[in-house]
Design a protein around this motif. Structure first.
Motif, PDB file in Angstrom:
ATOM      1  N   ARG A 190       0.602  -1.125  -0.183  1.00  0.00           N
ATOM      2  CA  ARG A 190       0.001   0.025  -0.258  1.00  0.00           C
ATOM      3  C   ARG A 190       0.928   0.974  -0.034  1.00  0.00           C
ATOM      4  O   ARG A 190       0.110   2.500  -0.857  1.00  0.00           O
ATOM      5  CB  ARG A 190      -0.971   0.169   0.963  1.00  0.00           C
ATOM      6  CG  ARG A 190      -2.419  -1.030   0.920  1.00  0.00           C
ATOM      7  CD  ARG A 190      -2.763  -0.943   2.246  1.00  0.00           C
ATOM      8  NE  ARG A 190      -3.598  -1.588   2.300  1.00  0.00           N
ATOM      9  CZ  ARG A 190      -5.380  -1.917   1.962  1.00  0.00           C
ATOM     10  NH1 ARG A 190      -5.447  -1.017   0.521  1.00  0.00           N
ATOM     11  NH2 ARG A 190      -5.921  -3.099   1.755  1.00  0.00           N
ATOM     12  N   GLU A 191       1.735   1.284   0.616  1.00  0.00           N
ATOM     13  CA  GLU A 191       2.700   2.470   0.814  1.00  0.00           C
ATOM     14  C   GLU A 191       3.256   2.827  -0.772  1.00  0.00           C
ATOM     15  O   GLU A 191       4.100   3.683  -0.619  1.00  0.00           O
ATOM     16  CB  GLU A 191       4.284   2.099   2.305  1.00  0.00           C
ATOM     17  CG  GLU A 191       3.639   2.108   3.398  1.00  0.00           C
ATOM     18  CD  GLU A 191       4.731   1.701   4.183  1.00  0.00           C
ATOM     19  OE1 GLU A 191       6.252   2.348   3.268  1.00  0.00           O
ATOM     20  OE2 GLU A 191       4.911   1.525   5.314  1.00  0.00           O
ATOM     21  N   LEU A 192       3.552   1.759  -1.359  1.00  0.00           N
ATOM     22  CA  LEU A 192       4.075   2.349  -3.025  1.00  0.00           C
ATOM     23  C   LEU A 192       2.730   2.396  -3.884  1.00  0.00           C
ATOM     24  O   LEU A 192       2.738   2.873  -5.064  1.00  0.00           O
ATOM     25  CB  LEU A 192       4.656   1.147  -2.798  1.00  0.00           C
ATOM     26  CG  LEU A 192       5.847   0.084  -2.823  1.00  0.00           C
ATOM     27  CD1 LEU A 192       5.816  -0.931  -3.291  1.00  0.00           C
ATOM     28  CD2 LEU A 192       7.148   1.304  -2.681  1.00  0.00           C
ATOM     29  N   LEU A 193       1.645   2.658  -3.517  1.00  0.00           N
ATOM     30  CA  LEU A 193       0.147   2.816  -4.742  1.00  0.00           C
ATOM     31  C   LEU A 193      -0.124   4.237  -4.427  1.00  0.00           C
ATOM     32  O   LEU A 193       0.500   5.248  -3.155  1.00  0.00           O
ATOM     33  CB  LEU A 193      -0.231   2.114  -3.916  1.00  0.00           C
ATOM     34  CG  LEU A 193      -0.213   0.597  -4.345  1.00  0.00           C
ATOM     35  CD1 LEU A 193      -1.964  -0.563  -3.758  1.00  0.00           C
ATOM     36  CD2 LEU A 193      -0.313   0.330  -5.566  1.00  0.00           C
ATOM     37  N   ASP A 221      -2.855   5.889  -4.197  1.00  0.00           N
ATOM     38  CA  ASP A 221      -3.903   5.676  -3.711  1.00  0.00           C
ATOM     39  C   ASP A 221      -4.498   4.269  -3.239  1.00  0.00           C
ATOM     40  O   ASP A 221      -5.079   3.603  -2.873  1.00  0.00           O
ATOM     41  CB  ASP A 221      -5.543   5.639  -4.671  1.00  0.00           C
ATOM     42  CG  ASP A 221      -7.182   5.620  -4.101  1.00  0.00           C
ATOM     43  OD1 ASP A 221      -6.741   5.333  -2.357  1.00  0.00           O
ATOM     44  OD2 ASP A 221      -7.884   5.448  -3.934  1.00  0.00           O
ATOM     45  N   PRO A 222      -3.315   3.949  -1.862  1.00  0.00           N
ATOM     46  CA  PRO A 222      -3.672   2.931  -1.169  1.00  0.00           C
ATOM     47  C   PRO A 222      -4.440   2.249  -0.538  1.00  0.00           C
ATOM     48  O   PRO A 222      -4.900   1.453  -0.139  1.00  0.00           O
ATOM     49  CB  PRO A 222      -2.482   3.223  -0.009  1.00  0.00           C
ATOM     50  CG  PRO A 222      -2.221   5.155   0.063  1.00  0.00           C
ATOM     51  CD  PRO A 222      -2.616   5.748  -1.405  1.00  0.00           C
ATOM     52  N   GLU A 223      -5.624   3.400  -0.132  1.00  0.00           N
ATOM     53  CA  GLU A 223      -7.177   2.684   0.546  1.00  0.00           C
ATOM     54  C   GLU A 223      -8.219   2.403  -1.092  1.00  0.00           C
ATOM     55  O   GLU A 223      -8.580   1.230  -0.388  1.00  0.00           O
ATOM     56  CB  GLU A 223      -7.786   4.455   1.239  1.00  0.00           C
ATOM     57  CG  GLU A 223      -7.368   4.316   2.437  1.00  0.00           C
ATOM     58  CD  GLU A 223      -7.151   3.176   3.545  1.00  0.00           C
ATOM     59  OE1 GLU A 223      -8.102   3.233   3.769  1.00  0.00           O
ATOM     60  OE2 GLU A 223      -6.192   3.914   3.736  1.00  0.00           O
ATOM     61  N   SER A 224      -7.832   2.133  -1.922  1.00  0.00           N
ATOM     62  CA  SER A 224      -8.207   1.350  -3.154  1.00  0.00           C
ATOM     63  C   SER A 224      -7.617   0.663  -3.284  1.00  0.00           C
ATOM     64  O   SER A 224      -8.060  -0.156  -4.324  1.00  0.00           O
ATOM     65  CB  SER A 224      -8.353   2.578  -4.516  1.00  0.00           C
ATOM     66  OG  SER A 224      -7.224   2.603  -4.278  1.00  0.00           O
ATOM     67  N   ALA A 225      -7.017  -0.433  -2.710  1.00  0.00           N
ATOM     68  CA  ALA A 225      -5.693  -1.386  -3.357  1.00  0.00           C
ATOM     69  C   ALA A 225      -6.636  -2.599  -2.928  1.00  0.00           C
ATOM     70  O   ALA A 225      -8.416  -2.758  -1.609  1.00  0.00           O
ATOM     71  CB  ALA A 225      -5.068  -1.780  -2.202  1.00  0.00           C
ATOM     72  N   ASN A 263      -5.460   4.775 -10.035  1.00  0.00           N
ATOM     73  CA  ASN A 263      -4.376   5.980 -10.286  1.00  0.00           C
ATOM     74  C   ASN A 263      -4.817   6.919 -10.453  1.00  0.00           C
ATOM     75  O   ASN A 263      -5.831   7.732  -9.663  1.00  0.00           O
ATOM     76  CB  ASN A 263      -4.640   5.492 -11.993  1.00  0.00           C
ATOM     77  CG  ASN A 263      -5.548   5.400 -12.906  1.00  0.00           C
ATOM     78  OD1 ASN A 263      -6.468   7.059 -12.660  1.00  0.00           O
ATOM     79  ND2 ASN A 263      -5.979   5.352 -14.316  1.00  0.00           N
ATOM     80  N   ARG A 264      -3.801   8.396 -11.053  1.00  0.00           N
ATOM     81  CA  ARG A 264      -4.637   9.677 -10.190  1.00  0.00           C
ATOM     82  C   ARG A 264      -5.587  10.057 -10.899  1.00  0.00           C
ATOM     83  O   ARG A 264      -6.434  11.238 -10.520  1.00  0.00           O
ATOM     84  CB  ARG A 264      -2.936  10.772 -11.293  1.00  0.00           C
ATOM     85  CG  ARG A 264      -1.969  10.238 -10.338  1.00  0.00           C
ATOM     86  CD  ARG A 264      -0.622  11.018 -10.655  1.00  0.00           C
ATOM     87  NE  ARG A 264       0.532  11.239  -9.687  1.00  0.00           N
ATOM     88  CZ  ARG A 264       1.586  10.184  -9.959  1.00  0.00           C
ATOM     89  NH1 ARG A 264       1.504   9.362 -10.855  1.00  0.00           N
ATOM     90  NH2 ARG A 264       2.238  10.412  -9.226  1.00  0.00           N
ATOM     91  N   MET A 265      -6.269   9.557 -12.026  1.00  0.00           N
ATOM     92  CA  MET A 265      -7.430  10.175 -12.581  1.00  0.00           C
ATOM     93  C   MET A 265      -8.090   9.641 -11.735  1.00  0.00           C
ATOM     94  O   MET A 265      -9.617  10.023 -12.456  1.00  0.00           O
ATOM     95  CB  MET A 265      -7.064   8.984 -14.397  1.00  0.00           C
ATOM     96  CG  MET A 265      -6.210  10.416 -15.049  1.00  0.00           C
ATOM     97  SD  MET A 265      -6.090  11.797 -15.061  1.00  0.00           S
ATOM     98  CE  MET A 265      -7.677  11.525 -16.771  1.00  0.00           C
TER      99      MET A 265
END
Length: 124
Positions: free
Chosen positions: A37-40, A42-46, A70-72
């Motif tokens: 999650r730290e690498l994402l 939006d970690p909450e959406s994983a 993603n950013r979008m």
């Protein structure tokens, strides 16, 4: 060609020998998720899929795939990951993002080549 196939078979056999479980134990799942999650963005959406756990010596590896926004704001599709543990603690891990992590993924997750990574043992 025959030598390459024999090498692939040998690597696959070695990996199968190291494989602990196609169903990753819950404790390794719980420890892997925060690390990835730290690498994402939006970690909450994983959303995680776990393929398997393997062991070599005192190092345990967990391989799987993660999908997150993603950013979008849209889901980007599943990206492979691996996390390595020593003495029950994560020591290394990465998302499949470039040639360097692609090579590490082939080595750590038992795939015989880069194209083999598209096949997963996890249920979608």
């Amino acid at each position: 060609m025959r030598d390459a196939r024999a090498l692939d078979d040998s690597r696959r056999a070695e990996f199968e020998r190291r494989t602990l479980d196609r169903n990753v134990p819950e404790n390794l799942r719980r420890l892997s998720e925060p690390y990835i999650r730290e690498l994402l963005i939006d970690p909450e959406s994983a959303r995680f899929r776990f393929d398997f756990a393997s062991r070599e010596g005192n190092v345990t590896g967990v391989c799987g795939a993660v999908n997150s926004r993603n950013r979008m704001g849209g889901y980007a599709g599943f990206t492979r990951f691996f996390v390595e543990f020593r003495d029950g603690r994560p020591i290394d891990g990465a998302l499949l993002q470039n040639t360097a992590t692609r090579t590490r993924m082939v080595q750590n997750c038992g795939f015989t080549d880069v194209n083999d990574m598209s096949r997963s043992t996890a249920n979608p």
